[in-house]
Write an enzyme that holds these catalytic residues in place. Structure first.
Site, short mmCIF file in Angstrom:
data_model
loop_
_atom_site.label_atom_id
_atom_site.label_comp_id
_atom_site.label_asym_id
_atom_site.label_seq_id
_atom_site.Cartn_x
_atom_site.Cartn_y
_atom_site.Cartn_z
N LYS A 53 44.92 -22.12 0.44
CA LYS A 53 45.49 -20.97 1.16
C LYS A 53 46.69 -20.41 0.38
CE LYS A 53 43.59 -22.50 5.49
NZ LYS A 53 43.70 -23.21 6.76
N GLN A 97 48.29 -26.06 10.19
CA GLN A 97 46.99 -26.59 9.75
C GLN A 97 46.49 -27.64 10.75
OE1 GLN A 97 45.17 -25.57 6.96
NE2 GLN A 97 43.59 -26.87 7.86
N ASP A 120 45.79 -17.27 12.63
CA ASP A 120 44.52 -17.99 12.86
C ASP A 120 43.75 -17.37 14.04
OD1 ASP A 120 43.85 -19.97 11.05
OD2 ASP A 120 45.11 -21.50 11.98
#
Ligand code: NAD
Length: 294
Positions: A53, A97, A120
């Protein structure tokens, strides 16, 4: 057009486009996007995802900051970091995460993120916006799948899509996006009877389960588009007897590829598209926050 949908190539094009739009945004006086990535613990897969990422942030001209916390961090400590990032005007996107270590409450952490920084797309507000067809931040993996499907099929209206898997991060938002694109959507899962028969009716099959080779050639209608979200690490014995670890999807690629009209490989399909869509979301968040500030 090749029947194998090259997610790696398509994701590069998206990253280049994001980089161009980041420059345009900042030249117009908007906020230069910055993604904050929070990694708890030492899980090797999570470490790899975070590295990828951050690498993509660099490619897309997006600044990134990484926060590494030890696996025994407490809920209040993690909440305090999320709060700090929520209030940090130099941070436009926050990604924690997942999965988190078992003693931490994942839902509570997701709900603690400011929905306008929730790149997200997992916050309940963004889930609600998606399910009612309103603009918001949409989960990255299903967005990437939609881009690939629209690239090869064009308008999806009226097509029958079967989504295998009903998780909050892939299956459900995938179904919501397909419905928004006017598909007829069937969601199948671990309790569904005769998944093969339902899949055989589909113009589009999206597999998001986590079981290597689950989707067989005789599940697929000839010419259907098959999107393989699954990422499974398996051990394969080579001809010389050596054992190697390989990443495979949920689709028996070798058997399904000759039947399908289009198919995504694993690796090199949905995975890179997911990260490219994270960059798109970070740019969207920066754009929305620029409007609020000006
Ligand atoms: P999950 O475990 O949360 O959900 C799996 C779903 O599969 C469940 O809804 C379950 O009902 C269903 N299921 C289980 N067994 C089944 C069966 N035999 N037949 C039909 N359905 C069955 O998983 P998830 O987070 O949705 O992820 C699914 C897969 O996608 C995993 O392999 C994951 O690693 C991968 N993934 C990939 C990306 C990417 O960027 N490529 C992103 C997220 C997840």
């Amino acid at each position: 057009m090749s029947k194998i949908i090259d997610g790696k190539k398509l994701s590069k094009e998206i990253l280049q486009q994001v980089a161009v739009e980041v420059t345009e945004l900042t030249e117009r006086g908007g906020i230069a996007p910055c993604l904050a990535v929070v990694l708890v613990g030492e899980d090797p897969a999570s470490q790899l995802y975070v590295r990828n990422k951050i690498r993509c942030c660099n490619e897309a001209g997006i600044r990134s900051v990484e926060h590494r916390l030890s696996s025994d961090v407490s809920q209040p400590e993690l909440n305090a970091l999320v709060d700090e990032l929520n209030n940090d005007a130099t941070v436009q996107g926050i990604l924690v995460q997942l999965p988190l270590p078992g003693h931490l409450d994942e839902s509570a952490i997701i709900e603690a993120i400011n929905p306008s920084k929730d790149v997200d797309g997992f916050h309940l507000l963004n889930v609600g916006l998606l399910s009612t067809g309103q603009p918001g931040l949409v989960p990255c993996t299903p967005t990437g799948c939609m881009i690939m499907l629209e690239k090869v099929l064009g308008d999806l209206s009226g097509k029958h899509a079967v989504v295998i898997g009903r998780s909050n991060i892939v299956g459900k938002p995938m179904a919501a996006l397909l419905l928004q694109a006017s598909c007829t959507v069937t969601i199948v899962h671990s309790r569904t009877r005769d998944i093969a028969a339902l899949c055989r009716q589909a113009d589009i099959v999206v597999a998001a389960v986590g079981q290597p080779g689950l989707v067989k050639a005789d599940w697929i209608k000839p010419g259907a588009a098959v999107i393989d979200v699954g990422i499974n690490a398996i051990e394969v014995t080579e001809a010389d007897g050596s054992v190697v670890r390989k990443l495979v999807g949920d689709v028996d690629f070798a058997a399904v590829e000759p039947v399908a009209g289009y198919i995504t490989p694993v690796p090199g399909g949905v995975g890179p598209m997911t990260i490219a869509c994270l960059m798109k979301n970070t740019l969207s968040a920066a754009r929305a926050q620029s409007t609020t500030v000006q």
